[in-house]
Design an enzyme around this catalytic site. Structure first.
Site: not given
Length: 384
Positions: A154, A329
């Site tokens: 991905n 993050c």
């Protein structure tokens, strides 16, 4: 005047194709029956629509319709596959082999299985993102029950040698599962030729709706046994209970049918646009393409911008171009992508990486505009 922002994040999700939406709408209002209602016409209509969609989806991957199990998405399909196989084959063994570059749906599920006594080997990959087949075969033990390797990554788009991996698995009487979420509908996937026993994929990556996915489960040579992870009614051949999302399934089926019809055209178009984008970016100082450029999806490019602050870079890009970072993050700390680390990309480059993923509705004008915006952004940003 072209509208901004430009969407270059098709690996995250795709817009619903208008033809898909048109097929779905009647099943929200007119044909709203429950596919499990067997005593009246509303249920019959819903059940027939699900049957047609199952056939459309099976045709896309060259499976039989009765081998398609509907779920809420690829993450549920992955969980059902890994946990269901671990339970069903517990008497045969308790060892699974996977890769360090897998999607978190696979890695986190494996971590949960480890807590339940399953042994998991996390194989590294080579610098191009491909697994070393000799290492894979050497990792097989007498108690190995499953090899889990994603079809196409991905983040970097790298396509594994699926047929070779499945041949190794078959030679050692081990099941082979593949998370093909990024591959199905984008490149030809044939579960028979590829030798895949169980495979997860999702509608919203192929211009269908969110909230519906599928799990292919081979029914012969071998017949795969799968313990259900959700009980209550015995839907989907007892593998996944719960009222079927009929409108979503209809949309999934239509999306699969369209992909089968225009996959070659879509792939050629996105490859042309991706290559044009890459060629321009490589003219800029300090740009590096991550992962294999020979074995990858036609619409994906993962680029590192050397000596740039990744967080600032992404914020600047996303004012006008919707892209994803190669970094995840977590809380207040920016962590390098586990995929880029696995292929040997240094932390500083991993933190300055951007994934561009194009799609069916990307235009050449958008690519040309994006190139200009990226060049302008980089000129205005200081190096570090």
């Amino acid at each position: 005047m072209m509208q901004l922002p430009i969407y270059f994040d098709y690996n995250a999700t795709t817009p619903v194709d208008p033809r898909v939406l048109e097929a779905m709408l009647p099943f929200y209002t007119v044909h709203f029956g429950n596919a499990a209602s067997k005593n009246h016409v509303f249920g019959w209509q819903a059940d027939e629509a699900v049957t047609i969609a199952r056939e459309q989806i099976a045709a896309l991957i060259h499976a039989n319709a009765n081998e398609i199990i509907f779920t809420s998405g690829a993450t549920e399909s992955v969980n059902l596959a890994l946990k269901g196989i671990a339970e069903s084959y517990a008497l045969k063994g308790n060892h699974i082999i996977t890769l360090t570059t897998e999607h978190k749906a696979v890695l986190d599920t494996c971590k949960r299985l480890e807590q339940k006594g399953i042994a998991v080997t996390y194989l590294p990959v080579q610098l191009n993102g491909l697994v070393n087949l000799s290492d894979l075969e050497a990792a097989i033990q007498p108690n190995t029950i499953l090899i889990a390797v994603m079809y196409a990554n991905n983040e970097i788009g790298v396509i594994q040698n699926i047929a070779a991996i499945s041949a190794i698995a078959k030679q050692h009487n081990v099941l082979f599962f593949s998370d093909a979420t990024q591959a199905v509908g984008k490149i030809p996937v044939n579960v028979l030729q590829d030798g895949i026993d169980v495979m997860a994929f999702s509608a919203h990556k192929i211009y269908g709706p969110k909230g519906v996915g599928a799990l292919y489960v081979r029914r012969k040579n071998p017949r795969v046994k799968l313990m259900s992870q959700m009980d209550g009614g015995g839907h989907e051949k007892g593998m996944r209970s719960g009222t079927l999302n009929v409108p979503g399934i209809v949309g999934f089926g239509k999306a699969a049918e369209i992909c089968q019809q225009q996959m070659e055209q879509d792939a050629a178009n996105t490859a042309y646009l991706r290559n044009k984008l890459e060629a321009a970016l490589l003219q800029l100082k300090g740009t590096i393409i991550n992962g294999s450029v020979e074995h990858r999806l036609p619409h994906v490019s993962n680029v590192s911008f050397q000596n740039r602050d990744g967080d600032a870079l992404l914020r600047a890009f996303n004012k006008h171009i919707a892209v994803s970072s190669g970094s995840a993050c977590t809380s207040a700390t920016l962590q390098p992508s586990h995929v880029l680390k696995a292929i040997g990309v240094p932390d500083d480059l991993a933190l300055s990486s951007v994934r561009f993923s194009l799609g069916r509705f990307t235009t050449e004008t958008e690519v040309d505009t994006a190139i200009q915006l990226i060049e302008k952004t980089l000129q205005q940003m200081p190096t570090i």
